[in-house]
Enzyme design. Structure first.
Site, PDB file in Angstrom:
ATOM      1  N   GLU A   1       0.820  -1.218   0.000  1.00  0.00           N
ATOM      2  CA  GLU A   1       0.000   0.000   0.000  1.00  0.00           C
ATOM      3  C   GLU A   1       0.851   1.264   0.000  1.00  0.00           C
ATOM      4  OE1 GLU A   1      -2.577  -3.227   0.654  1.00  0.00           O
ATOM      5  OE2 GLU A   1      -0.767  -2.701   1.789  1.00  0.00           O
TER       6      GLU A   1
ATOM      7  N   HIS B   1     -11.731  -5.676   7.167  1.00  0.00           N
ATOM      8  CA  HIS B   1     -12.384  -5.372   5.890  1.00  0.00           C
ATOM      9  C   HIS B   1     -13.638  -4.521   6.108  1.00  0.00           C
ATOM     10  CE1 HIS B   1      -9.942  -8.915   4.911  1.00  0.00           C
ATOM     11  NE2 HIS B   1      -9.989  -8.525   3.647  1.00  0.00           N
TER      12      HIS B   1
END
Length: 859
Positions: free
Chosen positions: A592, A659
């Protein structure tokens, strides 16, 4: 093979070649030296043309010898699907490439002209003169701000001045600036920094030991002044006093940042931009051996290697990172050996030899321009001063006076004595001056004249800094976003502010709630396409918005994990775009920080990247690149970062703690980041257009629970919609009794609760913030002043969420109109649980929200 006696007498290029082969491919030494002697015929090859002619001859002779090496039959695969013969051919190819690279570097060294070699020496001298004056400014008390003496925060590169040579074959200087004219140092932009121009040369990312290469990119007095001002922080370049560190992207010098690998990943993004342009421009990332331990450095070199991006990675092996010795940083023998893990060539070079450095960087730049990808270059040269000015007394054992000579190590210094004395004897200025003297290039008295000239330049620029004004204090509130008013302290209880700041129509009769209600009115519900089961989903709308952007602007590209190839993102959102835009929807490594750093660098280089974080929870591993890089470039030095980061987010789907999180609050307080949170398909598409067109970084949150929700489908036009301005809320439902304020998926929860309340005669308005930064404070306060009672809904945990900041704004600026406390309803202060019953308990239910609303109305 050459006889032993002949090997013992190796001199010149042959001896250097033998040492190189032992370092890189020791078991090939015999074949390599035999081939070298056959190719040269025993001659000592010195000039560029002769070395270039030697390259094909050596390749031919060495190939012939390697082909005679038999590989036993019947060997199994060395690794799955790789035969022994294929692996050996690969190794032979690496050896041949390495030997050819050695000769090409030697040819570049031989090509250095008399003028270039003198420039290198002058540059090294100017580097030390500048360092000496920086230290004197730190010690001397010449700078005062009011009654205070200002030393500044500064660093030197004593013993590492040879890095100047790294720039000799880079694209540098005035001819790579727009029309080729060098700007005067007095040319400034609106914030006092250098006005922007079109730089189309190479870009370097220096750290605190890289003053030499910085001066080489622009060897002018203005660079010396910029470097000095980076320590003192007077008005003007490089940052108008907003940060320390030197850089000027108009001359190909990227300003570094204290979180060391911010620059590394930014440069990787610039390399991505240059690769996409096909411009053959190159980036040079420099860092100390300690900084190379950071994960972001790994992410940067790995992604550049995977895409063969035009980048050079340099590790300045200072022998100590502040006080940490090399053995505590890494177990490798040399840092260049790490290159094999990335599939790129690696070199270890004497960091005191500027010509070897010039050859290495020149060769690496050629490889990068040819599309062969990055090179890792390790320069070994001990820093002969403390980490920073204040550290000299600890490192050396005393605070040495500035001098052209290397100071001796005191008894109390923490530097390693054996290493220090070895490297002090290799003073790069003294050694290179002796070399040029031996070559007949430097005459008697020349070095002293160079020193005097450098000191004169440096002293003139130092006096200019001493006499320069301090920044206007109000500049502290300028430059967070483009085209915004300066930020100032506001006293909201000041009657002049309170009565006029947001709502001049309330300046009269502000003590009357009735007058306020009359003045504000009921408000107009924003026109929007009706929800229609035959319409497009929220997911479709995001895809269409990305497609609109790709179609409208060739600078736009998408970068993220699993977005390209034949896949099209974890939710298949991008799959419909792959056939048309497959070359601009680019897979990243699983990293990321790399995704975000590439977006920052590409944006600075003129691209319009759309980064994707697969689930917004994972942005935590890229946090540094958002809050310390993307958010701060404009403020620090005027760097424009037009990038979008798509962030699938939210719960309501039983997806667990990694998530389902709400990360918007993490970034809400970070000045320099914009945040949008669409709740409908129409808004998702229109806000994407605004986000991509914005000159600042925008976090675009798209709620996963809304992706395929059939209840919110809307019919969308074939053509791209008009953009919705960032910072404009939408009134979704009008009402007088209660203002329900929310964003994202909980806007629809609020609408359902409002409909239920209406059955009991309670009319609630519902305000969809739609944009968190910038925040539509006017709409927020109008809703509060109109309804007098406010219920803020958020999916996020209550503590530290956006709702608390909204409530603070309302109670400070609309207190007189409130008839009840501002109520915030959010989730539990726990991680998001996975099991359906647990998540249902974690999130506020519609029944809980309705009860809170009724109690608020009754208050």
């Amino acid at each position: 093979m050459a006889k032993q006696a002949e090997l013992e007498k190796l001199t010149g290029l042959a001896s250097r070649f033998g040492a190189f082969v032992i370092e890189q491919h020791p078991f090939a030494l015999a074949d390599a030296l035999d081939a070298f002697e056959a190719a040269t015929g025993g001659r000592d090859v010195r000039d560029e043309a002769a070395i270039e002619a030697l390259r094909p001859a050596l390749h031919r002779e060495l190939t012939r010898r390697l082909q005679t090496r038999a590989i036993p039959e019947g060997l199994p695969d060395t690794t799955p699907r790789t035969s022994a013969s294929a692996r050996m051919e690969l190794a032979y190819g690496e050896l041949l490439d390495a030997c050819d690279g050695f000769l090409r570097r030697a040819a570049i060294e031989a090509s250095l002209t008399r003028e270039e070699r003198l420039e290198i020496l002058r540059g090294m001298v100017l580097t030390r003169a500048t360092d000496n004056r920086l230290k004197a400014l730190f010690l001397g008390g010449e700078i005062r701000c009011g009654a205070a003496t200002i030393q500044g925060k500064g660093f030197r590169s004593l013993g590492q001045e040879a890095i100047y040579g790294a720039a000799m074959r880079l694209r540098r200087g005035p001819k790579y600036r727009g029309d080729g004219r060098a700007k005067a140092s007095t040319d400034t932009g609106p914030n006092g920094l250098a006005g922007r121009s079109s730089w189309h040369g190479d870009v370097i990312g220096p750290m605190i030991r890289d003053l030499g290469i910085t001066l080489a990119m622009r060897p002018e007095p203005a660079t010396v002044r910029m470097v000095m001002n980076s320590q003192i922080a007077k008005a003007g370049p490089p940052t108008d006093g907003k940060d320390f560190g030197y850089g000027d992207l108009d001359w190909g010098i990227l300003l570094p940042a204290s979180p060391l690998t911010i620059a590394t990943l930014t440069l990787a993004g610039m390399a991505m931009a240059f690769w996409r342009e096909g411009s053959q421009r190159v980036v040079v990332s420099l860092i100390g051996e300690g900084g190379s331990s950071l994960g972001e450095w790994h992410e940067a070199i790995n992604l550049c290697a995977a895409r063969r991006l035009p980048a050079i990675f340099c590790i300045q092996n200072n022998q100590t990172a502040l006080s940490t010795p090399v053995k505590d940083q890494s177990a490798v023998r040399t840092f260049a050996e790490k290159a094999v893990g990335y599939g790129v060539p690696g070199l270890t070079i004497d960091g005191t030899d500027p010509e070897a450095i010039a050859g290495a960087f020149g060769w690496a730049a050629e490889r990068a321009r040819a599309g062969l990808g990055p090179t890792l270059i390790e320069l070994v040269a001990m820093r002969l001063c403390g980490h920073a000015h204040h550290d000299d007394m600890l490192y050396v054992g005393r605070d040495p006076q500035t001098s052209w000579d290397i100071p001796p190590l005191g008894d109390q210094g923490y530097a390693n004595r054996e290493l220090y004395e070895y490297w002090a004897a290799r003073d790069p200025i003294r050694l290179y001056a002796a070399r040029l003297t031996a070559d007949g290039i430097l005459g008697p008295g020349d070095l002293d004249r160079f020193k005097a000239g450098a000191e004169a330049i440096v002293e003139a620029e130092a006096r200019a800094i001493i006499d320069a004004p301090w920044p206007d204090p109000a500049q502290a509130g300028v430059g967070v976003f483009a085209n915004e008013k300066p930020r100032v302290h506001v006293e909201v209880l000041d009657p002049a502010i309170r009565l006029t700041a947001e709502h001049p129509e309330l300046a009269e009769n502000n003590d009357s709630a009735i007058s306020a209600r009359s003045a504000v009115g009921r408000g107009q519900v924003e026109a929007a396409p009706a929800f229609d089961s035959k319409g497009r989903t929220f997911l479709d709308a995001v895809m269409l918005g990305v497609g609109d952007a790709l179609r409208a602007d060739p600078r736009v590209f998408v970068y993220g994990e699993d977005v390209g190839g034949n896949y099209g993102n974890a939710f298949l959102l991008l799959r419909p775009l792959l056939e048309e835009f497959g070359d601009r929807i680019i897979n990243s490594p699983i990293a990321e920080g790399a995704v975000l750093g590439v977006c920052v660098g590409a944006a600075l280089a003129g691209q319009r990247p759309i980064g994707e974080i697969q689930f917004n929870d994972f942005v935590a591993t890229g946090f540094n690149q958002l809050v310390n890089n993307a958010a701060k470039n404009r403020y620090r030095w005027g760097g424009e970062v037009p990038m979008v980061v798509r962030m699938p987010w939210g719960g309501l789907r039983h997806a667990g703690p990694y998530h389902s999180q709400n990360t918007e609050a993490w970034f809400f307080r970070t000045a320099g980041l914009k945040i949008v949170v669409p709740s409908t398909p129409h808004d998702a598409r229109a806000l994407m257009a605004s986000a991509v067109g914005d000159p600042d970084p925008v976090l675009y949150y798209e709620h996963i629970a809304l992706y395929r929700d059939p209840r919110i489908k809307q019919k969308l036009s074939v053509d791209a919609p008009a953009p919705i301005p960032l910072g404009k809320a939408a009134l979704r439902r009008a009402g007088d009794d209660l203002a329900i304020i929310s964003y994202g998926a909980f806007v629809h929860v609020g609408l359902r609760v409002a409909e239920a309340l209406a059955k009991d005669g309670i009319e609630a308005s519902v305000l969809d913030l739609r944009s968190l930064v910038p925040l539509d404070r006017g709409a927020l306060l109008r809703a509060a002043r109109h309804c007098h009672k406010v219920l803020i809904l958020q999916e996020d945990s209550r503590t530290g969420g956006i709702g608390e900041s909204l409530a603070a704004v309302i109670q400070e600026e609309a207190f007189e109109w409130l008839d009840a406390p501002v109520r915030i309803v959010g989730a539990l202060d726990t991680p998001v649980p996975y099991s359906p019953p647990l998540e249902e308990f974690y999130l506020p239910s519609e029944a809980q929200i309705a009860r809170a609303a009724r109690l608020l109305v009754e208050y």
